[in-house]
Design an enzyme around this catalytic site. Structure first.
Site, PDB file in Angstrom:
ATOM      1  N   SER A  70      18.177 -45.842  19.196  1.00 48.84           N
ATOM      2  CA  SER A  70      19.284 -46.439  19.945  1.00 48.84           C
ATOM      3  C   SER A  70      20.313 -46.976  18.966  1.00 48.84           C
ATOM      4  O   SER A  70      19.976 -47.414  17.862  1.00 48.84           O
ATOM      5  CB  SER A  70      18.785 -47.585  20.829  1.00 48.84           C
ATOM      6  N   TYR A  74      15.135 -56.198  21.434  1.00 45.03           N
ATOM      7  CA  TYR A  74      15.073 -54.752  21.658  1.00 45.03           C
ATOM      8  C   TYR A  74      15.640 -54.007  20.454  1.00 45.03           C
ATOM      9  O   TYR A  74      15.038 -53.034  19.962  1.00 45.03           O
ATOM     10  CB  TYR A  74      15.865 -54.405  22.919  1.00 45.03           C
TER      11      TYR A  74
END
Length: 251
Positions: A144, A157
């Site tokens: 990501s 995250y």
């Protein structure tokens, strides 16, 4: 090779209900993929995903898999490779967590880290070893853009994805020359059921767009794929912004 030209005949999807994973499976089935293993925790959603892919003409097998149960990874995933060669492994599982809640609940934060990093490291190493034994195949890992630099909004995250990204890059170097291709995919904000209700960022994308980028990356034997492409330039610029200024940016 069975997985030539970015069109594998067989796919192992780790994260069998992943929107990106399923979009990729549909795209590949429309090309050349005929056998799919969906690995995930048993659920109505996993069963429905399997049914939807069977309706497209693929032979679909469901594999019980829990990212957190690392002790079972070698046995569960080993069964898949024992049944036949796997051309493509797509590691697409992960959890976003809830930043505000997780900051005050260390156990929840640890669960995010263990799922996205520890579980992924375990599964990736098991699959990489099996691919190396068979002498060919691709391992694609969904990272990501959140892992590029720590942000106030999602640093728990993001840190798990940063660790996974570095791990995957190193694994790709370790497997260079073995016949196994390793590719890191770095999407930006992806519009899906999982992100519904969350603030959308610029250069947002869709599962279908990520799937198309994955297929193109496989065809090109790319090592890193950004989705959308211009995100690479944005991330590069943000990486060099001084921290006091970065804190004030709406990113």
């Amino acid at each position: 090779m069975k997985d030539a030209f970015g069109a594998p005949q067989s796919l192992l999807l780790l994260g069998g209900t992943s929107a990106i994973g399923l979009a990729t499976a549909r795209r590949l089935i429309a090309r050349r993929t005929r056998t799919v293993w969906l690995a995930g925790r048993p659920s109505p959603e996993l069963a429905a995903a399997a049914g939807s892919l069977r309706a497209l003409g693929a032979e679909v097998h469901v594999v019980p898999f829990d990212a957190l149960d690392t002790d079972a990874h070698a046995e569960r995933l080993g069964r898949v490779f024992a049944e036949g060669e796997v051309d493509l492994v797509l590691l697409a599982f992960g959890v976003l967590g809830d930043q505000a809640r997780d900051e005050s609940d260390p156990a929840a934060a640890v669960r995010v880290a263990q799922t996205n990093y520890t579980g992924a490291v375990s599964a990736a190493l098991v699959c990489a070893g099996a691919l190396q034994t068979q002498g060919h195949g691709s391992l694609v890992v969904l990272s990501s853009v959140a892992g590029e630099r720590g942000r106030r909004a999602d640093f728990i995250y993001g840190s798990s994805k940063a660790g996974l990204d570095v791990f995957t890059q190193g694994l790709g170097d370790a497997l260079h020359g073995t016949g196994v291709h390793v590719m890191v995919v770095r999407p930006g904000f992806v519009r899906s059921a999982r992100t519904a209700g969350r603030p959308e960022t610029s250069l947002a994308t869709t599962p279908e767009a990520v799937a198309g980028a994955i297929e193109l990356g496989l065809r090109r034997r790319s090592e890193t794929v950004w989705v959308p492409g211009p995100l690479r330039l944005v991330a590069s610029a943000l990486r060099h912004v001084p921290r006091p200024l970065h804190r004030r940016l709406p990113v």
